[in-house]
Design a protein around this motif. Structure first.
Motif, PDB file in Angstrom:
ATOM      1  N   TYR A  27       1.202   3.977  -3.062  1.00  0.00           N
ATOM      2  CA  TYR A  27       0.780   5.361  -2.804  1.00  0.00           C
ATOM      3  C   TYR A  27       1.919   6.358  -3.022  1.00  0.00           C
ATOM      4  O   TYR A  27       1.740   7.407  -3.647  1.00  0.00           O
ATOM      5  N   LEU A  28       3.114   6.015  -2.504  1.00  0.00           N
ATOM      6  CA  LEU A  28       4.227   6.962  -2.531  1.00  0.00           C
ATOM      7  C   LEU A  28       5.031   6.910  -3.829  1.00  0.00           C
ATOM      8  O   LEU A  28       5.665   7.905  -4.186  1.00  0.00           O
ATOM      9  N   GLN A  29       5.033   5.769  -4.502  1.00  0.00           N
ATOM     10  CA  GLN A  29       5.832   5.584  -5.720  1.00  0.00           C
ATOM     11  C   GLN A  29       7.273   6.067  -5.507  1.00  0.00           C
ATOM     12  O   GLN A  29       7.765   6.974  -6.200  1.00  0.00           O
TER      13      GLN A  29
ATOM     14  N   THR B 106       0.831  -1.206   0.000  1.00  0.00           N
ATOM     15  CA  THR B 106       0.000   0.000   0.000  1.00  0.00           C
ATOM     16  C   THR B 106       0.867   1.258   0.000  1.00  0.00           C
ATOM     17  O   THR B 106       0.609   2.209  -0.755  1.00  0.00           O
TER      18      THR B 106
END
Length: 250
Positions: free
Chosen positions: A51-53, A47
């Motif tokens: 989300y942060l990549q 997750t």
């Protein structure tokens, strides 16, 4: 990677609190590198990364709740994640082929090959060695260490070395290289002030600092204070250790 370039962002996936703390301390000292997320299990890792990549993921093989680093790695590549993934483990030879085949960019022994991993991660032929913390950062980190130790019932030993700046400055670099990754080394005041602080978690199991070869035959004075016997706060421990180094307390 230039220090003033866009930071290289990293998510750290490691279920051991002790090892994660040691890794974070080393990563924080690398110019141009920023840890933007931490995870201890598969679901949180996937997750966070989605989300942060981040530019890179540092991934342990064994995760909390029976999770698998290889499963995270395979899922990331299946989802199209193109960033770097470096796996850190104590089981490098047994799993190297499988990890690299699953899409890892590197596979390193977390105890012996951290600096090699950092060179590959950053693309730098030499990664700057960690430096002693300045006084502000030292007290901030020591406060964190003491709070966590009080919560977990761990021991912390704080040492203060008093002497000439000329003797302490090269000693600080040698201590950082030889102590455990989670130990703190920093200045009380400025580096010219003649006070060096070393803090060790679970210090009762650590070799006595005064017996280290770096200190043999030196004119430096050593003071020591221990949590919880001597004080329960970071500043309380530092003050007692400093007074003992100066010979004002036994």
């Amino acid at each position: 990677m230039q220090a003033n370039a866009t930071p290289l962002t990293v998510v750290l996936v490691e279920d051991s609190f002790t090892i994660r703390r040691q890794l974070l301390q080393r990563l924080d000292a690398v110019p141009g590198l920023r840890v933007v997320g931490e995870a201890a299990d598969e679901a949180t890792a996937l997750t966070l990364i989605g989300y942060l990549q981040p530019d890179a993921v540092l991934l342990d093989l064994s995760l909390a709740q029976g999770g698998s680093g290889i499963a995270v790695l395979k899922a990331l590549r299946k989802q199209g994640y193109l960033g770097q993934v470096h796996v850190l483990s104590h089981q490098t030879e047994a799993y190297r082929a499988a990890v690299l085949a699953a899409g890892a960019d590197g596979f390193f022994d977390k105890a012996e090959e951290l600096e090699l991993m950092l060179r590959q991660l950053t693309g730098q032929p030499e990664v700057p060695a960690p430096r002693p913390f300045d006084a502000v950062a030292l007290h901030e980190r020591l406060d964190q260490m003491v709070r966590l130790a009080v919560r977990d019932g761990s021991d912390v030993v704080v040492h203060v070395l008093a002497g000439s700046a000329e003797a302490l400055q090269p000693l600080a670099a040698r201590l950082i290289a030889s102590l455990d990754g989670g130990d703190l080394v920093g200045w009380l005041g400025t580096s010219e002030g003649g006070r060096l602080c070393i803090a060790q978690i679970d210090g009762e199991d650590a070799p006595p600092l005064g017996g280290r070869p770096e200190l043999q035959g030196s004119a430096l004075r050593l003071g020591r204070a221990q949590l919880p016997d001597d004080a329960l706060s970071a500043r309380g421990l530092v003050t007692l250790a400093e007074l003992r180094a100066l010979g004002r307390l036994p």
